[in-house]
Design a protein around this motif. Structure first.
Motif, PDB file in Angstrom:
ATOM      1  N   ASN A  62      -6.672   4.294  -5.370  1.00 30.76           N
ATOM      2  CA  ASN A  62      -5.877   3.941  -6.550  1.00 30.76           C
ATOM      3  C   ASN A  62      -6.422   2.706  -7.255  1.00 30.76           C
ATOM      4  O   ASN A  62      -6.367   2.596  -8.482  1.00 30.76           O
ATOM      5  CB  ASN A  62      -4.423   3.696  -6.153  1.00 30.76           C
ATOM      6  CG  ASN A  62      -3.704   4.958  -5.725  1.00 30.76           C
ATOM      7  OD1 ASN A  62      -4.166   6.067  -5.987  1.00 30.76           O
ATOM      8  ND2 ASN A  62      -2.573   4.808  -5.044  1.00 30.76           N
ATOM      9  N   PHE A  63      -6.942   1.767  -6.442  1.00 27.25           N
ATOM     10  CA  PHE A  63      -7.422   0.494  -6.987  1.00 27.25           C
ATOM     11  C   PHE A  63      -8.873   0.576  -7.466  1.00 27.25           C
ATOM     12  O   PHE A  63      -9.341  -0.314  -8.179  1.00 27.25           O
ATOM     13  CB  PHE A  63      -7.280  -0.590  -5.915  1.00 27.25           C
ATOM     14  CG  PHE A  63      -7.502  -1.989  -6.406  1.00 27.25           C
ATOM     15  CD1 PHE A  63      -6.829  -2.481  -7.519  1.00 27.25           C
ATOM     16  CD2 PHE A  63      -8.387  -2.835  -5.749  1.00 27.25           C
ATOM     17  CE1 PHE A  63      -7.034  -3.786  -7.964  1.00 27.25           C
ATOM     18  CE2 PHE A  63      -8.598  -4.138  -6.187  1.00 27.25           C
ATOM     19  CZ  PHE A  63      -7.926  -4.615  -7.292  1.00 27.25           C
TER      20      PHE A  63
ATOM     21  N   LYS B  11     -14.502  -5.879  -7.448  1.00 30.31           N
ATOM     22  CA  LYS B  11     -14.147  -4.606  -6.822  1.00 30.31           C
ATOM     23  C   LYS B  11     -15.327  -3.926  -6.130  1.00 30.31           C
ATOM     24  O   LYS B  11     -15.187  -3.340  -5.056  1.00 30.31           O
ATOM     25  CB  LYS B  11     -13.549  -3.652  -7.857  1.00 30.31           C
ATOM     26  CG  LYS B  11     -12.126  -3.950  -8.258  1.00 30.31           C
ATOM     27  CD  LYS B  11     -11.603  -2.841  -9.152  1.00 30.31           C
ATOM     28  CE  LYS B  11     -10.160  -3.087  -9.565  1.00 30.31           C
ATOM     29  NZ  LYS B  11      -9.616  -1.973 -10.366  1.00 30.31           N
TER      30      LYS B  11
ATOM     31  N   LYS C  46       0.837  -1.200   0.000  1.00 31.37           N
ATOM     32  CA  LYS C  46       0.000   0.000   0.000  1.00 31.37           C
ATOM     33  C   LYS C  46       0.874   1.253   0.000  1.00 31.37           C
ATOM     34  O   LYS C  46       1.888   1.271   0.679  1.00 31.37           O
ATOM     35  CB  LYS C  46      -0.891   0.011   1.258  1.00 31.37           C
ATOM     36  CG  LYS C  46      -1.857  -1.154   1.353  1.00 31.37           C
ATOM     37  CD  LYS C  46      -2.627  -1.157   2.679  1.00 31.37           C
ATOM     38  CE  LYS C  46      -1.750  -1.450   3.882  1.00 31.37           C
ATOM     39  NZ  LYS C  46      -2.509  -1.577   5.160  1.00 31.37           N
TER      40      LYS C  46
ATOM     41  N   GLU D 133      -4.683  -5.822  -5.739  1.00 30.45           N
ATOM     42  CA  GLU D 133      -5.078  -6.776  -6.789  1.00 30.45           C
ATOM     43  C   GLU D 133      -4.913  -8.215  -6.314  1.00 30.45           C
ATOM     44  O   GLU D 133      -5.798  -9.056  -6.503  1.00 30.45           O
ATOM     45  CB  GLU D 133      -4.228  -6.523  -8.033  1.00 30.45           C
ATOM     46  CG  GLU D 133      -4.464  -7.492  -9.171  1.00 30.45           C
ATOM     47  CD  GLU D 133      -3.401  -7.358 -10.259  1.00 30.45           C
ATOM     48  OE1 GLU D 133      -3.139  -8.366 -10.928  1.00 30.45           O
ATOM     49  OE2 GLU D 133      -2.834  -6.266 -10.423  1.00 30.45           O
TER      50      GLU D 133
ATOM     51  N   THR E  41      -1.257  -0.534  -6.163  1.00 24.69           N
ATOM     52  CA  THR E  41      -2.414  -1.375  -6.470  1.00 24.69           C
ATOM     53  C   THR E  41      -2.064  -2.861  -6.511  1.00 24.69           C
ATOM     54  O   THR E  41      -2.967  -3.703  -6.470  1.00 24.69           O
ATOM     55  CB  THR E  41      -3.039  -0.978  -7.818  1.00 24.69           C
ATOM     56  OG1 THR E  41      -2.044  -1.109  -8.844  1.00 24.69           O
ATOM     57  CG2 THR E  41      -3.543   0.446  -7.792  1.00 24.69           C
TER      58      THR E  41
ATOM     59  N   ALA F  63      -4.560   3.503  -1.210  1.00 26.20           N
ATOM     60  CA  ALA F  63      -4.507   2.214  -1.916  1.00 26.20           C
ATOM     61  C   ALA F  63      -5.874   1.845  -2.473  1.00 26.20           C
ATOM     62  O   ALA F  63      -5.999   1.402  -3.617  1.00 26.20           O
ATOM     63  CB  ALA F  63      -4.014   1.115  -0.976  1.00 26.20           C
TER      64      ALA F  63
END
Length: 256
Positions: free
Chosen positions: A219-220, A200, A183, A190, A186, A216
């Motif tokens: 971003n993901f 997700k 972190k 993932e 990503t 994190a």
């Protein structure tokens, strides 16, 4: 209040503060367990094997989980390099047992001179010789991986060097940036999502630190739940352009 099918959860600052218990966190985990909602503790700590994390939670915080609930940056790093190239199966590792064991468990062999990968994490006994081997191997073409970018770690003495500080020395020596896994990158998210086996939009990242946990999740592209029991303050988060999906003073406020 949205219902999530699974959760990624930070540890220090979220589930406990150093050696201090957070009673609401214990209740939160027990509620997840009672409702059979899957969760993973997603931590940047690469030094400890999941068994050690589980033992610490049980002994010091009366939180009882299994190794399947723990996902460290060491495990994410091992997963990541295993997926890079099935033909490249050697590594030189600077790090503690948790990181080395995770990489061995993925079938890698350790090699000092011409490894396919150089992996650097927090190492409490790091030496010039280890830095030398890592630098030379990267200069020969090894892939350079860093477990996480945390420059400091809090302990009872104050802020001590973290994995990012160790990795930075190798970056300086090689004039090359590491590929970071933990972190707020990503990659760890993932790999964690893959272990949960969910989509997700079914999960949320729960944490106390906007710069690592929440960033994190952002971003993901997943929802985020920031709990004000650790690093970040309301004043700091108010200045951020992108806010967490949910902000809580206590995990008791969240209904799973």
């Amino acid at each position: 209040m949205k219902k999530y099918a699974g959760y990624m959860i930070d540890l220090d600052g979220t589930i406990y503060r150093g050696k201090e218990k957070i009673p609401a966190a214990k209740r939160f985990i027990e509620n997840l367990q009672a409702k059979n909602i899957p969760f993973l503790f997603v931590t940047n700590n690469s030094t400890q094997a999941p068994e050690k994390v589980v033992a610490n939670l049980a002994k010091n915080f009366d939180i009882h989980v299994t190794v399947d609930n723990v996902f460290t940056s060491a495990l994410a790093t091992a997963d990541y390099i295993a997926d890079l190239d099935n033909e490249k199966r050697t590594a030189y590792v600077i790090g503690e047992l948790g990181l080395k064991q995770a990489i061995l468990d993925q079938g890698f062999k350790f090699e000092e001179t011409t490894p396919d990968h150089v992996v650097v994490g927090l190492d409490y006994d790091v030496t010039y010789h280890k830095f030398e081997l890592a630098t030379l191997a990267i200069k020969r073409g090894a892939t350079f991986i860093g477990t996480n970018a945390d420059t400091n770690l809090p302990n009872e003495r104050g802020l001590v060097p973290g994995a990012g500080s160790v990795i930075a020395l190798v970056e300086c020596a090689t004039q090359q940036k590491a590929q970071y896994v933990g972190k707020p990158e990503t990659i760890i998210m993932e790999k964690a999502l893959k272990r949960l086996g969910l989509a997700k939009d079914q999960v949320a990242m729960v944490g106390d630190n906007y710069m690592t946990d929440i960033q994190a999740g952002i971003n993901f592209g997943i929802d985020t739940i920031l709990v004000y029991t650790g690093v970040s303050t309301k004043e700091q988060v108010a200045k951020k352009a992108i806010k967490p999906t949910v902000e809580l003073d206590s995990l008791d406020q969240w209904e799973v």
